[in-house]
Enzyme design. Structure first.
Site, PDB file in Angstrom:
ATOM      1  N   GLU A  14     -46.788  21.825  30.746  1.00  0.00           N
ATOM      2  CA  GLU A  14     -47.719  20.831  31.256  1.00  0.00           C
ATOM      3  C   GLU A  14     -46.927  19.536  31.371  1.00  0.00           C
ATOM      4  O   GLU A  14     -46.327  19.099  30.382  1.00  0.00           O
ATOM      5  CB  GLU A  14     -48.890  20.677  30.271  1.00  0.00           C
ATOM      6  N   ARG A  34     -44.516  30.473  17.564  1.00  0.00           N
ATOM      7  CA  ARG A  34     -43.960  29.162  17.890  1.00  0.00           C
ATOM      8  C   ARG A  34     -42.773  28.886  16.996  1.00  0.00           C
ATOM      9  O   ARG A  34     -42.701  29.396  15.885  1.00  0.00           O
ATOM     10  CB  ARG A  34     -44.920  28.030  17.527  1.00  0.00           C
ATOM     11  N   LYS A  79     -46.552  17.237  21.305  1.00  0.00           N
ATOM     12  CA  LYS A  79     -46.304  16.166  22.261  1.00  0.00           C
ATOM     13  C   LYS A  79     -47.173  14.944  21.971  1.00  0.00           C
ATOM     14  O   LYS A  79     -46.754  13.818  22.186  1.00  0.00           O
ATOM     15  CB  LYS A  79     -46.577  16.665  23.681  1.00  0.00           C
TER      16      LYS A  79
END
Ligand code: ATP
Ligand code: MG
Length: 560
Positions: A40, A264, A274
């Site tokens: 993104e 992850r 983020k």
């Protein structure tokens, strides 16, 4: 860490679970695989993304398939072209190239048409409830949700309302489009999930063309399907989304992409969300996304980490199905190991103590030949000027040394790297008793590692010629957070409570002249001191160097 360096030989590992799945698919008639990396564009990539990149691009490469770069740009408010550009740059830095560059926003028209199709089939409806009402009627894991009062709208009314949502007739938040699945489904994700929301916001690519935007769960799988992605890899938290991913694809009867989840990457002493990284930037806690203490790829690159070192680290971590916390030391180890092979050696003194060699002729300059990189025979040697006045590292002298101290102390000898043996004859102090100068004598016969006349000289120290030295600002970085597991904070604390107040220390270093020609981004080993990279803040007159990583893991020693 010796076990790691042995096991670290890449390619000889057993297949990971994703490779097993792919090999199985290929054996069962799949022609070629296709993957995608779907960032993104709402922030800079971080070390965790490097793992996803190495999986998405790496598997495509290994199995002769394609990997697309697809920007998952369905949330106009937080996204920006600045991020798009940096993401592309970072992927290339890691050494990968995408087959095609796509944007979820390129598919908005197709996604809209498919939503209309689902409405026609009676599988989607416009809901007038507020976000809050929708949240409150979702139920819980043990309690089923409640049907919306708008759930039984006719197909005609839904088609009309959805078209008018697109046309901009309704304000933000006044209506949503929901999939009509099952408000009592045991998987909460399937309780009539949102497909579209109204958002009168400009998009960095589509401008003001749209005022309704698709939700992640609706856009992602459909975008995969449009591109004919065979293996859509993502992190574990999406496993509960998979039934929904499959539901849309099945109901629309479109290309059957499949989603697979892997763990992850979490690192000790590091935050990687983020949102938190953005906060560090916005609040000025770091100097920017590329602050060398940041776990962003632009940050670690500026710090001097090599792409290969990072990739080796990701490879060592492996692909697992269970979340884990990886030791930051392993990343540093991997970077060190890579730089050891590649970085040219130089000498620099970070905390100077002056040495005057009293029996060396005044004004004389001798060039000693220093090896550029013992790991790389082709790297050759360079001349380093040697004179009567030198700087050595303050920690390489002790007035009252403990046993087994092999460096300089009164009356004792040490070898200067690539040069002579010197003996400390006299210690000069200032009024406060601080040692300010050492008066030494040299053994003229002992040049360049030559004869030491049968004496055993164990200590070798680095040095620079005072007259030739180039001063530089040296930025010594340490980990940004003090807590090992930042994913596990104490009650009432937030991540910023764990900031390390000493994560940046600036000193003046004194470098050998060969470093004058370094370019920003060049990485060196300062002998005995660590790896250092020239920073972009350097000017012609005042070079700046970042400490990339120490030569040894200083933290591991502290906790021994
Ligand atoms: P963050 O949670 O840090 O904000 P994100 O998941 O929102 O990251 P995206 O841009 O959506 O970031 O991620 C792109 C891809 O990278 C996704 O497939 C995501 O699963 C993967 N990814 C993100 N963080 C990690 C991580 N720590 N380890 C491995 N893969 C990750
Ligand atoms: Mg995301």
């Amino acid at each position: 860490m010796s076990d790691i360096s042995e096991a670290g030989t890449i390619n000889e590992k057993p297949l990971n679970f994703l490779e097993e799945i792919i090999e199985n698919d290929l054996a069962n008639g799949m022609e070629a695989i296709q993957t995608r990396f779907p960032p993104e564009p709402n922030g800079y990539l971080h070390i965790g993304h490097a793992k996803a990149i190495s999986i998405d691009f790496g598997l495509a490469k290994k199995y002769g398939g394609k990997c697309n770069l697809r920007f998952d740009d369905t949330n106009p408010v937080k996204e920006d072209v600045e991020y798009v550009d940096s993401i592309k740059d970072d992927i290339r830095w890691l050494g990968f190239e995408w087959a095609g560059e796509y944007y979820a926003s390129d598919y908005f028209e197709q996604l809209y048409d498919w939503a209309v199709e689902l409405i026609r089939q009676g599988k989607a409806y416009v809901d007038d409830q507020s976000q809050e009402e929708i949240r409150l009627t979702r139920g819980t894991v043990t309690v089923p949700g409640k049907n919306s009062p708008w759930r039984e709208r006719s197909v005609e009314e839904n088609l009309d309302l959805f078209a008018r949502m697109r046309a901009g007739e309704f304000p933000d938040g006044s209506k949503v489009l929901r999939a009509k699945i099952d408000m009592a489904h045991p998987n909460m994700m399937l309780r009539d999930p949102l497909m579209y929301r109204i958002l009168h916001a400009s998009h960095h690519r589509t401008g003001d063309k749209w005022c309704i935007y698709p939700m992640y769960d609706y856009a992602h799988g459909e975008s995969d399907s449009i591109e004919k992605v065979t293996h859509s890899m993502c992190t574990l938290e999406f496993d509960i989304h998979r039934p929904l991913y499959d539901w849309f694809i099945r109901e629309l009867a479109i290309y059957p992409s499949h989603q697979y989840e892997f763990a992850r990457l979490n690192l000790t002493y590091t935050v990687m969300s983020k949102r938190k990284l953005l906060q560090l930037v916005q609040e000025g806690i770091v100097s920017g996304w590329d602050d060398p203490r940041m776990p962003t790829l632009v940050g670690i690159r500026r710090r001097g980490y090599s792409a290969q070192g990072l990739l080796n680290f990701v490879e060592r971590v492996g692909v697992a199905k269970r979340d884990n916390l990886i030791d930051l030391g392993l990343l540093e180890y991997s970077v060190r190991e890579d730089l050891n092979k590649k970085a040219l050696r130089r000498m620099a003194v970070l905390d100077p103590l002056k040495v005057v060699i009293t029996n060396y002729p005044e004004g004389a300059v001798e060039e000693v030949q220093a090896v550029n990189n013992p790991e790389d025979p082709t790297s050759g040697t360079r001349p380093v000027p040697f004179t009567r006045e030198l700087y050595i590292e303050r920690s390489d002298f002790m007035e009252e040394p403990p046993k087994k101290y092999f460096r300089l102390s009164p009356g004792k000898e040490v070898r200067l790297r690539y040069g002579y043996i010197i003996r400390c004859d006299e210690v000069i102090k200032d009024a406060e008793g601080q040692v300010v100068e050492l008066r030494c004598s040299y053994d003229a016969e002992s040049a360049h590692g030559g004869s030491s006349d049968g004496r055993k000289i164990k200590g070798i120290i680095h040095w620079v010629s005072v007259q030739h030295t180039v001063p530089a600002e040296i930025r010594l970085f340490d980990r940004l957070f003090l807590k090992e597991d930042m994913g596990n904070m104490e009650e009432g604390k937030e991540f910023k409570d764990y900031l390390n107040p000493d994560s940046l220390r600036v000193v003046t270093g004194y470098m050998e002249p060969a470093l004058q020609n370094a370019l920003p981004g060049d990485t060196f080993q300062f002998e005995r001191m660590g790896y250092f990279t020239k920073d972009k803040d350097s000017t012609a007159d005042s070079p700046v160097f970042n400490r990339t990583v120490t030569l040894k893991d200083s933290w591991a020693k502290l906790s021994e």
